[in-house]
Design an enzyme around this catalytic site. Structure first.
Site, mmCIF file in Angstrom:
data_model
loop_
_atom_site.group_PDB
_atom_site.id
_atom_site.type_symbol
_atom_site.label_atom_id
_atom_site.label_comp_id
_atom_site.label_asym_id
_atom_site.label_seq_id
_atom_site.Cartn_x
_atom_site.Cartn_y
_atom_site.Cartn_z
ATOM 1 N N LYS A 153 30.323 48.338 58.595
ATOM 2 C CA LYS A 153 29.330 48.368 57.512
ATOM 3 C C LYS A 153 28.876 46.967 57.209
ATOM 4 O O LYS A 153 29.704 46.062 57.061
ATOM 5 C CB LYS A 153 29.991 48.975 56.255
ATOM 6 C CG LYS A 153 29.044 49.147 55.089
ATOM 7 C CD LYS A 153 28.344 50.480 55.153
ATOM 8 C CE LYS A 153 27.280 50.645 54.096
ATOM 9 N NZ LYS A 153 25.976 50.035 54.455
ATOM 10 N N LYS A 207 36.107 42.320 52.524
ATOM 11 C CA LYS A 207 35.541 42.864 51.272
ATOM 12 C C LYS A 207 35.787 44.364 51.167
ATOM 13 O O LYS A 207 36.233 44.870 50.132
ATOM 14 C CB LYS A 207 34.028 42.570 51.271
ATOM 15 C CG LYS A 207 33.316 42.847 49.977
ATOM 16 C CD LYS A 207 31.803 42.592 50.103
ATOM 17 C CE LYS A 207 31.471 41.188 50.543
ATOM 18 N NZ LYS A 207 30.010 40.940 50.615
ATOM 19 N N LYS A 233 27.607 42.917 60.478
ATOM 20 C CA LYS A 233 26.407 42.265 59.943
ATOM 21 C C LYS A 233 25.372 42.212 61.053
ATOM 22 O O LYS A 233 25.716 42.225 62.245
ATOM 23 C CB LYS A 233 26.731 40.831 59.484
ATOM 24 C CG LYS A 233 25.810 40.339 58.403
ATOM 25 C CD LYS A 233 26.179 40.929 57.051
ATOM 26 C CE LYS A 233 25.267 40.466 55.942
ATOM 27 N NZ LYS A 233 25.815 40.841 54.621
ATOM 28 N N THR A 277 24.807 45.280 43.463
ATOM 29 C CA THR A 277 25.471 43.996 43.725
ATOM 30 C C THR A 277 25.467 43.162 42.441
ATOM 31 O O THR A 277 26.476 42.571 42.051
ATOM 32 C CB THR A 277 24.763 43.241 44.869
ATOM 33 O OG1 THR A 277 24.604 44.133 45.969
ATOM 34 C CG2 THR A 277 25.563 42.040 45.320
ATOM 35 N N SER A 336 26.822 51.240 48.287
ATOM 36 C CA SER A 336 26.401 51.678 49.621
ATOM 37 C C SER A 336 27.340 52.782 50.106
ATOM 38 O O SER A 336 26.912 53.788 50.675
ATOM 39 C CB SER A 336 26.445 50.513 50.610
ATOM 40 O OG SER A 336 25.225 49.817 50.607
HETATM 41 P P1 NAD Z 1 16.984 38.094 48.893
HETATM 42 O O1 NAD Z 1 16.270 37.771 50.142
HETATM 43 O O2 NAD Z 1 16.547 39.266 48.095
HETATM 44 O O3 NAD Z 1 16.998 36.817 47.914
HETATM 45 C C1 NAD Z 1 17.365 35.543 48.340
HETATM 46 C C2 NAD Z 1 16.901 34.570 47.262
HETATM 47 O O4 NAD Z 1 17.355 33.256 47.568
HETATM 48 C C3 NAD Z 1 15.367 34.494 47.168
HETATM 49 O O5 NAD Z 1 15.024 34.458 45.804
HETATM 50 C C4 NAD Z 1 15.059 33.168 47.839
HETATM 51 O O6 NAD Z 1 13.833 32.617 47.384
HETATM 52 C C5 NAD Z 1 16.254 32.377 47.372
HETATM 53 N N1 NAD Z 1 16.471 31.117 48.082
HETATM 54 C C6 NAD Z 1 16.346 30.835 49.398
HETATM 55 N N2 NAD Z 1 16.593 29.544 49.624
HETATM 56 C C7 NAD Z 1 16.887 28.986 48.416
HETATM 57 C C8 NAD Z 1 17.233 27.680 47.982
HETATM 58 N N3 NAD Z 1 17.357 26.669 48.822
HETATM 59 N N4 NAD Z 1 17.473 27.480 46.661
HETATM 60 C C9 NAD Z 1 17.357 28.496 45.788
HETATM 61 N N5 NAD Z 1 17.044 29.743 46.140
HETATM 62 C C10 NAD Z 1 16.817 29.979 47.435
HETATM 63 O O7 NAD Z 1 18.523 38.233 49.298
HETATM 64 P P2 NAD Z 1 19.676 38.941 48.457
HETATM 65 O O8 NAD Z 1 19.856 40.300 48.993
HETATM 66 O O9 NAD Z 1 19.470 38.716 46.997
HETATM 67 O O10 NAD Z 1 20.941 38.094 48.965
HETATM 68 C C11 NAD Z 1 21.341 36.876 48.353
HETATM 69 C C12 NAD Z 1 22.796 36.596 48.716
HETATM 70 O O11 NAD Z 1 23.605 37.690 48.272
HETATM 71 C C13 NAD Z 1 23.072 36.469 50.224
HETATM 72 O O12 NAD Z 1 24.123 35.563 50.410
HETATM 73 C C14 NAD Z 1 23.540 37.865 50.600
HETATM 74 O O13 NAD Z 1 24.320 37.892 51.782
HETATM 75 C C15 NAD Z 1 24.367 38.204 49.365
HETATM 76 N N6 NAD Z 1 24.595 39.637 49.155
HETATM 77 C C16 NAD Z 1 23.559 40.513 49.065
HETATM 78 C C17 NAD Z 1 23.832 41.846 48.832
HETATM 79 C C18 NAD Z 1 22.733 42.871 48.652
HETATM 80 O O14 NAD Z 1 23.043 44.004 48.307
HETATM 81 N N7 NAD Z 1 21.468 42.528 48.843
HETATM 82 C C19 NAD Z 1 25.159 42.287 48.715
HETATM 83 C C20 NAD Z 1 26.191 41.368 48.801
HETATM 84 C C21 NAD Z 1 25.895 40.026 49.007
#
Ligand code: NAD
Length: 435
Positions: free
Chosen positions: A92, A116, A128, A212, A368
């Site tokens: 997953k 996790k 992933k 999340t 999920s």
């Molecule tokens: P997303 O693409 O929706 O958002 C990413 C955000 O980071 C955007 O706002 C982008 O503009 C910003 N960003 C990029 N570079 C940046 C910088 N240098 N400084 C500040 N902001 C910056 O992605 P997401 O789904 O919100 O994921 C964010 C993190 O959370 C990742 O590490 C991801 O692996 C983790 N995560 C996501 C989920 C999920 O359900 N989507 C679950 C667990 C963990």
């Protein structure tokens, strides 16, 4: 029953395959993941063979994805899907569209997914996927073609009983709908359980979109140990995780004073109206230019004098270089891998509590899992039922991590890894080695 796995290679904190100068963010992430595993394995006294098993992905696929652009030109981008471990159930993990993604980053993210899922007690292994592309530079039709072609290339690996993708950086519900459709067309019937984080109309779950972030809020409030009223917060990243984490923390009474995204960072010492900022970011494509706040440099956000810092963007943002200047007493990792091992030590020495990624952002994979369970039963739960189960699993995992950390003098990250790694190692021992 204990099965002794013969020792094949010495257990190393940093395998020879990883160059010591760690030239890419992906290598840095993989190095962090392997060092965390190494620490947990040492603590648990795992033998070398088992360590090597746990340090090595079961399956790793690199694909070339041809993309026909709107102007007729054909580009070829690289895509990846890594199944790190499948000893406890199907693999997953999310799919990331980002120009800097590579096989090392995807492997690290898959490994963190394994721990996790084990930590929060859901029956999955870790995986992933990623495509090295900037999704903001593509039209919607290009994105659809790219997604469908990538899915075709990784089709032999995925399936509701094998490997279930979900959204990550640069992908969303629409991406999941295209994946579900591509997989279903190839199968000959609708298979909603092949992905999670889908739109409701295709079998998505109530509560998944904010799961999340809700989990980040639950972990943050548990770690705070006091009333959230007036607690100041800075959030890095204003995407799917960061924007709603800011919203939920603000709803709980915290004062969100700064947020950033790829467009820039904004700061309002008296507090931001997070709902209004979300509308601004939605309409203008970023937080920059929000009229009721001052612009600030990206990196300064991490060093603000706040009570809580929530990194919710990408890996390796809190490093040995800036960790000594992090003033927040509580760091809650919405992102995966935002803190390097060197920075972790600096923060620990300074008495800063870090709620680690594999715990703090586990709400996404928990819901999920709930979405997948609903799909497999062709049944749906109310938003309240989903939220209750999420809260239960998050609070249960937080409690276990907190008490192990207290009992054994570990950081929350070390304790979370010890629990996750131990459960996966136990699954290997009980299953034995085939043949
Ligand atoms: P997303 O693409 O929706 O958002 C990413 C955000 O980071 C955007 O706002 C982008 O503009 C910003 N960003 C990029 N570079 C940046 C910088 N240098 N400084 C500040 N902001 C910056 O992605 P997401 O789904 O919100 O994921 C964010 C993190 O959370 C990742 O590490 C991801 O692996 C983790 N995560 C996501 C989920 C999920 O359900 N989507 C679950 C667990 C963990």
């Amino acid at each position: 029953m204990t099965v002794m796995v013969p020792s094949m290679t010495p257990a190393l904190a940093r395998p020879a395959s990883i160059p010591s100068d760690l030239t890419t963010p992906g290598l840095q992430a993989l190095d962090s993941a392997l060092r965390q595993l190494h620490h947990a394995a040492e603590h648990l006294g795992l033998d070398d063979g088992l360590r090597t098993m746990l340090a090595t992905p079961r399956r790793s696929l690199t694909v070339s994805v041809p993309l026909r652009r709107e102007n007729g030109q054909m580009d070829v981008v690289q895509g990846f899907r890594v199944q790190h471990n499948i000893s406890r159930g199907p693999a997953k993990g999310g799919i990331r569209f980002h120009p800097a993604t590579d096989i090392h980053e995807v492997t690290a993210l898959a490994m963190w997914m394994t721990w996790k899922c084990a930590l929060v007690g859901i029956p999955y292994g870790g995986a992933k996927g990623g495509v090295a592309v900037d999704p903001t530079a593509l039209t919607s039709r290009e994105l659809e073609r790219l997604t469908r072609r990538y899915v075709n290339e990784i089709l032999p690996l995925i399936g509701p009983e094998k490997d279930i993708p979900a959204p990550d950086v640069g992908t969303d519900e629409q991406t999941m709908a295209w994946i579900m459709d591509t997989y279903s067309v190839n199968t000959g019937y609708s298979v909603p359980g092949v992905v999670t984080g889908k739109p409701m109309t295709l079998g998505g779950s109530l509560g998944r979109a904010g799961a999340t972030s809700r989990g980040v809020q639950i972990a943050a409030l548990a770690a705070l140990g006091r009333s959230p009223e007036g607690v100041t917060v800075a959030v890095q990243g204003f995407g799917k995780v960061g924007a709603l984490a800011a919203q939920y923390l603000s709803d709980a009474g915290c004062v969100v004073v700064a947020v950033s995204d790829a467009s820039g960072a904004v700061h309002a010492p008296g507090g931001l109206d997070v709902a209004a900022l979300r509308v601004h970011a939605e309409e203008s494509g970023g937080v920059l230019g929000y009229p009721h706040a001052d612009a600030m440099a990206h990196d300064d956000l991490l060093e603000l004098d706040v009570d809580m810092l929530v990194p919710a963007a990408l890996e390796n943002v809190i490093t040995a270089a800036n960790a000594p200047r992090v003033r927040a007493r509580l760091v809650v990792e919405g992102a995966n891998g935002p803190t390097t091992p060197e920075a972790d030590e600096i923060l620990a020495d300074a008495g800063t509590t870090v709620v680690p990624d594999i715990l703090a952002n586990a709400g996404g994979v928990i819901v999920s899992y709930l979405e997948w369970v609903q799909n497999m039963q062709a049944y749906s739960w109310s938003a309240g039922e989903v939220e209750l189960k999420l809260r239960d699993l998050m609070e249960g995992a937080y409690g276990e991590v907190r008490s192990l950390a207290g009992e054994r003098g570990l950081s929350l990250r070390q304790a979370a890894h010890v629990i996750g790694v131990d459960r996966v190692a136990e699954a290997h021992r009980v299953r034995g080695l085939y043949p």
